[in-house]
Design an enzyme around this catalytic site. Structure first.
Site, short mmCIF file in Angstrom:
data_model
loop_
_atom_site.label_atom_id
_atom_site.label_comp_id
_atom_site.label_asym_id
_atom_site.label_seq_id
_atom_site.Cartn_x
_atom_site.Cartn_y
_atom_site.Cartn_z
N GLY A 213 34.39 31.62 46.31
CA GLY A 213 35.16 32.49 45.41
C GLY A 213 35.15 33.92 45.90
CG ASN A 214 38.08 36.46 45.33
OD1 ASN A 214 38.23 37.05 44.27
ND2 ASN A 214 38.98 35.59 45.78
NE ARG A 215 31.16 41.28 46.00
CZ ARG A 215 29.95 40.85 45.67
NH1 ARG A 215 29.64 40.63 44.42
NH2 ARG A 215 29.05 40.64 46.62
#
Ligand code: CTP
Length: 408
Positions: A213-215
């Site tokens: 995933g990412n932020r």
């Protein structure tokens, strides 16, 4: 609560009838005032038994009116002037008694007489015991009011003051606010337009319990969706991973992976005027998604995952757009940590965009997860518009201003 453009210079009459939900309406009055509206509260006599008018005067900064004001000689026909100057009348809570009076055109207190005199949209928020709500008389009154163009929101299902559960609870103030935004936005500058907005990060599965995933929080995309609704647009919000609540009135489609987002975007774009890709789409996915949880053994010290490219959604949109000429305007975001302008311009060109918002995500006050953003808008004509640090809501407004100009 941040000021909301839609509420600037708006005069809202908040009619308050006598039910226990009155205490929540003080919060609604406060939120509307903070949003920038001029709020005049009109309480029935029974409403004043639950909460004093002073509470409403304190949160709105304006005198709260009661039936005594109907007969004051220093106010010139207050019900007519209130009804005439209001942009919206909202009655919350609307009790069974007040609904009955309104349905029959009765005008025996300042709230009902003001509503009768009004020419603006009227929103009603019923709240009462479940039995009173389901009673045929109440249902007939609500049907009459609806048939006259009066909007009704709720009631919700849940626990009521009596301790019983059922349909009759007042809808929560944030949802009432969302509903009001949709009503006030009717006929706005983007009325009749369809926007597709993507937001949040994608999750690329590794196995049933793990993902890449990412932020991204989704805040910028959600702010754009809300701002477009405030201008009267129809919005399809395609959301990846985010904890944010759906802006009232948006059609939300939840997706997980880049592939899934691609499919939904391509479909939604077929009849859209604009696509705004604010989502942080993963560039890589696991080459193989394990069916079962990947286990380690006592000898495992290293583990490699082979990654392969995900589809570039904007490229796919470009190909479809070359064929069907929709959407008319496509806007992207560029998340960069270096060479902001050059990298963003390269993306604008290769993805065939009309506008790109270049975002330095290495700054602590801009980009992922915070409420502020600092972007530079680059357009296909070579224009560069650096914006100062501002809230994501304000960035949304600026992006929509540019989009509206491109739509023509
Ligand atoms: N985007 C997309 N499909 C992808 C990746 C990104 O449509 N697979 C979109 C994003 O939503 C954004 C724009 O392309 O509007 C730029 O995204 P960004 O992550 O900044 O750039 P990438 O194209 O992924 O390039 P790089 O990661 O090499 O910077």
């Amino acid at each position: 609560m941040e000021p909301i453009s839609l509420f600037q210079n708006k005069h809202i009459v908040l009619g308050i009838a006598g039910g226990i939900a009155v205490y929540k309406v003080a919060d609604l009055a406060s939120k509307l005032t903070q949003a920038g509206a001029q709020v005049d509260c009109v309480l029935t006599e029974s409403a004043t038994k639950f909460v004093a008018p002073l509470t409403f005067a304190a949160v709105t900064g304006r005198a709260a009116l009661t039936d005594a004001d109907l007969w004051r000689h220093d106010l010139h026909v207050p019900h007519v002037s209130l009804g005439e100057s209001a942009d919206l009348i909202i009655i919350a809570p609307a009790t069974a008694n007040t609904l009955a009076k309104l349905a029959h055109g009765q005008a025996d207190n300042l709230l009902t007489v003001t509503t009768l005199a009004a020419r603006c949209p009227v929103v009603i928020v019923p709240a009462m015991d479940g039995g009173m709500w389901s009673n045929a008389a109440t249902q007939a009154n609500v049907a009459t009011l609806r048939s006259r163009g009066i909007r009704v929101i709720g009631p919700a299902i849940g626990r009521m003051a009596s301790g019983l559960s059922g349909e009759g609870r007042m809808v929560e103030p944030m949802d009432i606010l969302g509903f009001i935004r949709v009503v006030l936005a009717e006929g706005g500058s983007l009325a009749g337009r369809k926007l597709v907005v993507t937001a949040g990060g994608t999750h690329e599965a590794i196995d049933p319990v793990r993902f890449i995933g990412n932020r991204s929080s989704g805040k910028q995309g959600f702010a754009i969706a809300q701002a477009a609704i405030d201008r009267g647009a129809r919005v399809t919000l395609i959301a990846g991973a985010t904890a944010l609540a759906t802006p009232f009135g948006a059609e939300r489609i939840d997706v997980e992976s880049a592939q899934e987002m691609r499919d939904k975007v391509i479909e939604a774009c077929r009849d859209a005027d604009t696509l705004i890709m604010a989502a942080a789409v993963a560039d890589f996915q696991s080459a193989h998604t394990a069916d079962q949880k990947i286990k380690k053994t006592k000898d495992t010290v290293e583990f490699e995952i082979k990654l392969v490219r995900t589809p570039d959604i904007l490229q796919a949109v470009k190909e479809q757009r070359d064929r069907i000429e929709k959407p008319k305007v496509v806007i992207g975001f560029a998340a960069e940590t270096q060479n902001l302008i050059d990298n963003a311009r390269a993306k604008l060109t290769s993805k065939g965009l009309d506008l790109i918002a270049a975002n330095d995500v290495s700054a602590t006050d801009a980009g992922f997860a915070v409420d502020t953003n600092r972007v530079t808008l680059l357009d296909a004509g070579g224009g560069v518009e650096p914006l100062p640090i501002m809230s994501k809501v304000q960035v949304a407004e600026r992006v929509l201003d540019r989009m509206a100009a491109l739509l023509g």
